[in-house]
Motif scaffolding. Structure first.
Motif, short mmCIF file in Angstrom:
data_model
loop_
_atom_site.label_atom_id
_atom_site.label_comp_id
_atom_site.label_asym_id
_atom_site.label_seq_id
_atom_site.Cartn_x
_atom_site.Cartn_y
_atom_site.Cartn_z
N ALA A 24 -30.78 -9.23 57.78
CA ALA A 24 -29.49 -10.32 57.91
C ALA A 24 -28.81 -9.80 57.27
O ALA A 24 -26.77 -9.21 57.73
CB ALA A 24 -30.38 -11.25 57.13
N GLU A 25 -28.33 -9.00 55.29
CA GLU A 25 -27.31 -8.36 54.93
C GLU A 25 -27.02 -7.20 55.80
O GLU A 25 -25.40 -7.05 55.94
CB GLU A 25 -27.63 -8.09 53.47
N GLU A 26 -27.07 -6.48 56.02
CA GLU A 26 -26.98 -5.26 57.42
C GLU A 26 -26.21 -5.81 58.13
O GLU A 26 -24.54 -5.34 58.60
CB GLU A 26 -27.98 -4.98 57.96
N VAL A 27 -26.84 -7.42 59.04
CA VAL A 27 -25.61 -7.85 60.22
C VAL A 27 -24.13 -8.18 59.28
O VAL A 27 -23.55 -8.56 60.58
CB VAL A 27 -26.39 -8.83 60.90
N GLN A 28 -24.12 -9.09 58.78
CA GLN A 28 -22.91 -9.40 57.88
C GLN A 28 -22.13 -8.64 57.59
O GLN A 28 -21.24 -8.88 57.63
CB GLN A 28 -23.55 -10.44 56.70
N ALA A 29 -22.66 -7.32 56.60
CA ALA A 29 -22.07 -6.50 56.55
C ALA A 29 -21.31 -5.44 58.17
O ALA A 29 -20.21 -5.43 57.95
CB ALA A 29 -22.41 -4.76 55.76
N LEU A 30 -21.89 -5.73 59.03
CA LEU A 30 -21.49 -5.21 60.57
C LEU A 30 -20.62 -6.24 60.84
O LEU A 30 -18.70 -5.71 61.15
CB LEU A 30 -21.89 -4.94 61.49
N ALA A 31 -20.57 -7.03 60.67
CA ALA A 31 -19.21 -8.91 61.71
C ALA A 31 -18.38 -7.85 60.85
O ALA A 31 -17.07 -9.01 60.63
CB ALA A 31 -20.92 -10.23 60.95
N ARG A 32 -18.28 -7.92 58.66
CA ARG A 32 -17.21 -8.64 58.26
C ARG A 32 -16.76 -6.70 58.59
O ARG A 32 -15.13 -6.83 57.87
CB ARG A 32 -17.63 -7.89 56.68
N ARG A 33 -17.03 -5.62 58.60
CA ARG A 33 -16.31 -4.91 58.91
C ARG A 33 -15.54 -4.62 60.56
O ARG A 33 -14.83 -4.20 60.36
CB ARG A 33 -17.73 -3.30 59.00
N ASN A 34 -16.37 -5.43 61.24
CA ASN A 34 -15.75 -5.93 62.76
C ASN A 34 -14.30 -6.19 62.14
O ASN A 34 -13.50 -6.13 63.59
CB ASN A 34 -16.63 -5.93 63.89
N ARG A 35 -14.57 -6.85 61.65
CA ARG A 35 -13.33 -7.84 60.94
C ARG A 35 -12.44 -7.03 60.21
O ARG A 35 -11.02 -7.46 61.49
CB ARG A 35 -14.15 -9.46 60.66
#
Length: 418
Positions: free
Chosen positions: A55-66
């Motif tokens: 979950a943390e890796e997915v959320q970090a990728l989402a923040r980076r994409n934003r």
């Protein structure tokens, strides 16, 4: 519901493919694309059905994409990329925060290239080409038809030089710097000399001159050429530079990235624009008046070559710097007067100012060069900036230069064609 294995800490929380897609705001198949690109790791779900994601890796990728989306798509909708190399604002432009026209007035092209690449000034730096690279590049260029253009020759030279460099796939900073310092002089050395005898000694501008003109250069003319190379070394994300960054994003080596840039500059709206201005000035000199020549351009529905720039409301600062130096070049006055006549005549129709293509045309016309000489100058000069941008892109996330298409075709399912 998010899957949290028994006994696992909060940092080990796992998401299903569907849940990961919802967090990322993408389709489930795109989640697996992230995995294949190395941007996301996966683990088989208990029972072997599907995959789970931290979950943390997915959320970090989402923040980076934003963050990347915010930086890459400003309000105007045009692509934008973070860079520390060139800034253009208020009719001036700057290399790493330093006024580019002042740099070009005080430093050689090679010194400016080093500044772009490293942010350090190395006074007296000179580029030398390895004999092996020059030999293979010359053989490749000499095999081209006589009518081959500058971009053709330089692109072939870059590809040939790459084959002589077994370390070209090393994208570390030191390795790419080594490539940069040898590729540019190799490109120049591979070009045929106008008089037939190649001269590969002395400053890069002097070596390039023998590929552009059969006349013996005076110091004032060489200074204009060297200054032009420095002024043209970079200009933010021009079309060719964007192509270079796309190639570097895919981790293409420096030779291939430069080749991508060379493939773009051949267009009449980019590197080849000075050739159109060159031919126009010859017509003005032949007729003795810019009015009929400008009228013919406008009547044909074409832009007057060498005028206007979308990034400058006034005169292109590169043109201003070159015009000032050209005033000291013996024999340049007729071409300078023709250029001033073009600007004044066109101003009756629309208030456009001279750009660097018109200044390059004055140099090439007054020096007895071919119309394609400006394109050669542009391409050699811009190679420094392309490599600077490639180096910068190598430090970014791979494959980030991947916009999504907005499909406007017929919606599936469609019947198979007959």
């Amino acid at each position: 519901m998010r899957d949290q294995q028994a006994g696992a800490g909060p940092s080990e929380r796992r998401l299903s493919t569907k849940e990961a897609a919802e967090v990322l705001g993408v389709k489930p198949e795109t989640v697996y694309a992230y995995v294949s690109r190395g941007q996301l790791s996966s683990r088989r779900a208990p029972g072997g059905r599907g995959s789970t994601f931290a979950a943390e890796e997915v959320q970090a990728l989402a923040r980076r994409n934003r963050r990347d989306s915010a930086a890459s798509t400003p309000a105007g909708g045009e692509l934008s990329v973070r860079t520390r190399i060139t800034l253009i604002e208020e009719d001036r432009y700057y290399f790493r925060g330093v006024d580019a026209t002042e740099l070009a007035a005080r430093h050689s092209y090679e010194e400016i290239a080093e500044w772009l690449w490293t942010g350090r000034m190395r006074p007296g730096t000179a580029f030398a080409a390895p004999a092996a690279s020059v030999s293979v590049a010359r053989r490749a260029v000499d095999a081209l038809p006589e009518h081959a253009g500058p971009a053709d020759r330089l692109r072939v030279a870059a590809i040939a030089a790459a084959t002589a460099d077994p370390l070209r796939f090393d994208l570390s900073e030191d390795a790419v710097l080594g490539t940069a310092r040898t590729l540019i002089p190799t490109l120049v050395a591979a070009l045929p000399a106008v008089t037939g005898a190649r001269h590969d000694d002395g400053p890069l501008a002097r070596r390039l001159w023998t590929r552009l003109s059969g006349r013996r250069p005076d110091e004032a003319s060489l200074r204009v050429l060297d200054t032009a190379l420095g002024l043209l070394a970079d200009h933010d994300l021009a079309a060719s530079t964007l192509a270079v960054r796309v190639a570097a994003s895919a981790r293409a080596h420096a030779y291939a990235a430069v080749s991508a840039g060379l493939g773009v500059i051949e267009g009449p709206l980019h590197g080849a624009a000075s050739g159109l201005a060159h031919r126009m000035l010859l017509e003005v000199l032949d007729q003795g008046d810019a009015a009929p020549v400008v009228a013919d351009e406008l009547r044909a529905g074409r832009r007057v070559p060498g005028l206007g720039h979308r990034l400058y409301s006034g005169e292109d600062p590169r043109a201003s710097a070159l015009f000032a130096l050209l005033a000291d070049v013996p024999g340049a006055e007729p071409a300078l007067a023709a250029a001033r006549d073009v600007v004044a005549t066109a101003a009756r129709h629309t208030p456009l100012h001279a750009n660097v293509d018109l200044a390059l045309a004055v140099l090439t016309v007054s020096s007895g060069m071919l119309a394609t000489a400006g394109e050669t100058i542009f391409a050699v000069a811009r190679t420094a900036g392309w490599i600077a941008h490639a180096m910068e892109e190598y430090g970014e996330r791979p494959l980030r230069m991947r916009p999504s298409g907005l499909y406007t075709g017929p919606r599936p399912p469609q019947p198979l064609p007959e």
